[in-house]
Design a protein around this motif. Structure first.
Motif, mmCIF file in Angstrom:
data_model
loop_
_atom_site.group_PDB
_atom_site.id
_atom_site.type_symbol
_atom_site.label_atom_id
_atom_site.label_comp_id
_atom_site.label_asym_id
_atom_site.label_seq_id
_atom_site.Cartn_x
_atom_site.Cartn_y
_atom_site.Cartn_z
ATOM 1 N N GLY A 1 0.803 -1.217 0.000
ATOM 2 C CA GLY A 1 0.000 0.000 0.000
ATOM 3 C C GLY A 1 0.834 1.264 0.000
ATOM 4 N N LEU A 2 0.568 2.145 -0.946
ATOM 5 C CA LEU A 2 1.269 3.429 -1.056
ATOM 6 C C LEU A 2 0.314 4.576 -0.749
ATOM 7 C CD1 LEU A 2 3.186 2.706 -4.380
ATOM 8 C CD2 LEU A 2 4.194 2.776 -2.082
ATOM 9 N N ILE A 3 0.837 5.646 -0.178
ATOM 10 C CA ILE A 3 0.038 6.835 0.157
ATOM 11 C C ILE A 3 0.660 8.063 -0.503
ATOM 12 C CG2 ILE A 3 -0.633 8.392 2.025
ATOM 13 C CD1 ILE A 3 -1.015 6.126 3.841
ATOM 14 N N ASP A 4 -0.201 8.905 -1.074
ATOM 15 C CA ASP A 4 0.233 10.196 -1.621
ATOM 16 C C ASP A 4 -0.838 11.226 -1.289
ATOM 17 O OD1 ASP A 4 1.805 12.065 -3.212
ATOM 18 O OD2 ASP A 4 0.205 11.882 -4.705
ATOM 19 N N GLY A 5 -0.632 11.981 -0.202
ATOM 20 C CA GLY A 5 -1.607 12.988 0.193
ATOM 21 C C GLY A 5 -2.949 12.363 0.537
ATOM 22 N N ASN A 6 -3.989 12.752 -0.209
ATOM 23 C CA ASN A 6 -5.345 12.242 0.023
ATOM 24 C C ASN A 6 -5.663 10.982 -0.772
ATOM 25 O OD1 ASN A 6 -5.973 14.359 1.777
ATOM 26 N ND2 ASN A 6 -6.587 15.698 0.085
ATOM 27 N N ARG A 7 -4.648 10.380 -1.365
ATOM 28 C CA ARG A 7 -4.854 9.180 -2.178
ATOM 29 C C ARG A 7 -4.083 7.996 -1.595
ATOM 30 N NH1 ARG A 7 -5.685 8.749 -7.417
ATOM 31 N NH2 ARG A 7 -5.968 6.603 -6.733
ATOM 32 N N ARG A 8 -4.688 6.821 -1.723
ATOM 33 C CA ARG A 8 -3.979 5.568 -1.437
ATOM 34 C C ARG A 8 -4.111 4.652 -2.642
ATOM 35 N NH1 ARG A 8 -5.126 2.563 4.260
ATOM 36 N NH2 ARG A 8 -7.102 2.092 3.185
ATOM 37 N N LEU A 9 -3.074 3.881 -2.882
ATOM 38 C CA LEU A 9 -3.119 2.834 -3.894
ATOM 39 C C LEU A 9 -2.585 1.566 -3.246
ATOM 40 C CD1 LEU A 9 -2.597 2.847 -7.610
ATOM 41 C CD2 LEU A 9 -1.128 1.295 -6.320
ATOM 42 N N ARG A 10 -3.417 0.504 -3.287
ATOM 43 C CA ARG A 10 -3.022 -0.770 -2.693
ATOM 44 C C ARG A 10 -3.126 -1.871 -3.747
ATOM 45 N NH1 ARG A 10 -6.532 -2.257 1.855
ATOM 46 N NH2 ARG A 10 -8.195 -0.847 1.173
ATOM 47 N N LEU A 11 -2.236 -2.826 -3.642
ATOM 48 C CA LEU A 11 -2.207 -3.934 -4.588
ATOM 49 C C LEU A 11 -2.057 -5.233 -3.804
ATOM 50 C CD1 LEU A 11 -1.964 -4.593 -7.740
ATOM 51 C CD2 LEU A 11 0.465 -4.847 -7.258
ATOM 52 N N VAL A 12 -2.925 -6.208 -4.105
ATOM 53 C CA VAL A 12 -2.853 -7.520 -3.461
ATOM 54 C C VAL A 12 -2.498 -8.551 -4.526
ATOM 55 C CG1 VAL A 12 -4.089 -9.242 -2.099
ATOM 56 C CG2 VAL A 12 -4.596 -6.797 -1.783
ATOM 57 N N GLN A 13 -1.457 -9.330 -4.259
ATOM 58 C CA GLN A 13 -1.023 -10.397 -5.155
ATOM 59 C C GLN A 13 -1.179 -11.723 -4.411
ATOM 60 O OE1 GLN A 13 3.014 -9.177 -5.709
ATOM 61 N NE2 GLN A 13 2.529 -7.576 -7.171
ATOM 62 N N ILE A 14 -1.987 -12.648 -4.966
ATOM 63 C CA ILE A 14 -2.260 -13.929 -4.323
ATOM 64 C C ILE A 14 -1.807 -15.063 -5.240
ATOM 65 C CG2 ILE A 14 -4.037 -15.483 -3.428
ATOM 66 C CD1 ILE A 14 -3.646 -13.055 -1.680
ATOM 67 N N PHE A 15 -1.075 -16.032 -4.652
ATOM 68 C CA PHE A 15 -0.608 -17.229 -5.352
ATOM 69 C C PHE A 15 -1.344 -18.448 -4.779
ATOM 70 C CE2 PHE A 15 2.557 -14.015 -5.694
ATOM 71 C CZ PHE A 15 3.174 -14.194 -6.927
ATOM 72 N N ASN A 16 -1.736 -19.370 -5.650
ATOM 73 C CA ASN A 16 -2.509 -20.527 -5.197
ATOM 74 C C ASN A 16 -1.612 -21.560 -4.509
ATOM 75 O OD1 ASN A 16 -1.252 -22.040 -7.245
ATOM 76 N ND2 ASN A 16 -2.994 -21.849 -8.647
ATOM 77 N N ARG A 17 -2.199 -22.689 -4.130
ATOM 78 C CA ARG A 17 -1.474 -23.709 -3.362
ATOM 79 C C ARG A 17 -0.347 -24.357 -4.162
ATOM 80 N NH1 ARG A 17 -4.281 -25.250 1.330
ATOM 81 N NH2 ARG A 17 -6.292 -24.178 1.535
ATOM 82 N N ASP A 18 -0.367 -24.185 -5.487
ATOM 83 C CA ASP A 18 0.729 -24.681 -6.326
ATOM 84 C C ASP A 18 1.788 -23.620 -6.575
ATOM 85 O OD1 ASP A 18 -0.427 -27.242 -6.648
ATOM 86 O OD2 ASP A 18 -1.749 -26.461 -8.220
ATOM 87 N N GLY A 19 1.621 -22.445 -5.942
ATOM 88 C CA GLY A 19 2.605 -21.374 -6.099
ATOM 89 C C GLY A 19 2.418 -20.532 -7.347
ATOM 90 N N GLN A 20 1.303 -20.712 -8.066
ATOM 91 C CA GLN A 20 1.071 -19.961 -9.301
ATOM 92 C C GLN A 20 0.281 -18.690 -9.004
ATOM 93 O OE1 GLN A 20 -0.972 -23.074 -11.396
ATOM 94 N NE2 GLN A 20 0.894 -23.801 -12.404
#
Length: 272
Positions: free
Chosen positions: A100-119
């Protein structure tokens, strides 16, 4: 130096935005309006977090959390930017992280999920602004915006809370006549050179033992991660955010070849 808890308080407020779920190749799968509020209780010794999902044509979904301490899976920078996620890659277990990044009144968040096989399985882009503010989104990121040389400063913090490291960075991105993209990345006295090909909104680096891709996303965002994670090979999960044509932030969550989370780095870089 502000404590981790004091850094968390930089996120207080009501954040209005959306959770945009994408496929591993960047195709839009679902876009849900959201309101995430963080309120300090008991003189800010406790945080109440309310996550409201507002899917069109469906009843709102609300989750309420209260906490007065932070777990080992999360770290915050001075400005409130943060990352939380898996501290260890384990066989047959889901793995991932939020950056999660913050710039003043804005936030940008990114979620990266890998499955049980690591993909790589799911990518969620979260774009938010504080209630009452009127800050426009940035345009969709393009490769042309990144071509050139970027010089910056990096701060690396550690899960064991040792003293942070600060050092200079340089990123150079060039076209080749062959159509390849050459990236040269310098962290302090270390230099890494890699070659990629652009395919739609995806920049693919195929030459390593863990192929890596960079997704170019709305709001000037980028998602950088391997297509598959596995022990025996170190790797990073990264988000980028182009704040202005000549100003960019990147956050890098680094894992060792044993799959252990070892550091978190925030880079602020300017085009020269």
């Amino acid at each position: 130096m502000a404590s981790q808890w004091e850094r968390l308080l930089q996120n207080l407020g009501e954040w209005q935005g959306s959770f945009t779920r994408l496929s591993p190749t960047g195709e839009l799968q679902e876009d849900t309006p959201t309101v995430v509020s963080l309120e300090g209780l008991d003189n800010n010794h406790t945080i109440r977090q309310i996550i409201r999902r507002l899917p069109p044509g469906q009843p709102p979904d609300e989750k309420v959390l209260e906490y007065s301490s932070l777990g080992k899976s999360v770290l915050f920078f001075e400005n409130g930017s943060f990352s939380q996620g898996s501290i260890q890659l384990a066989p047959f277990s889901e793995f991932g992280a939020e950056l999660g990044l913050i710039d003043g009144n804005r936030r940008l968040r990114l979620v990266q999920i890998f499955n049980r096989d690591g993909q790589l399985d799911k990518v969620t882009l979260i774009r938010e602004k504080l209630a009452g503010s009127d800050v426009p989104e940035r345009p969709h990121l393009t490769l042309d915006q990144l071509i050139g040389e970027w010089q910056g400063e990096a701060v690396t913090i550690y899960p064991d809370y040792r003293s942070p490291d600060t050092y200079s960075t340089k990123l150079k991105v060039d076209y080749e006549e062959s159509g390849n993209i050459i990236q040269q990345l310098s962290f302090g006295d270390r230099i890494f050179t890699s070659t990629a090909r652009m395919n739609g909104n995806i920049l693919r680096f195929e030459q390593g033992s863990l192929p890596v891709q960079v997704l170019f996303l709305p709001d000037g965002a980028s998602c950088n991660c391997p297509l598959q994670v596995k022990t025996g090979q170190s790797f990073v999960l990264e988000v980028g955010w182009l704040l202005k044509p000549d100003l960019r932030q990147r956050m890098i969550r680094r894992y060792s070849d044993k799959g252990e989370w070892i550091s978190l780095t925030l880079v602020t870089e300017r085009k020269v």
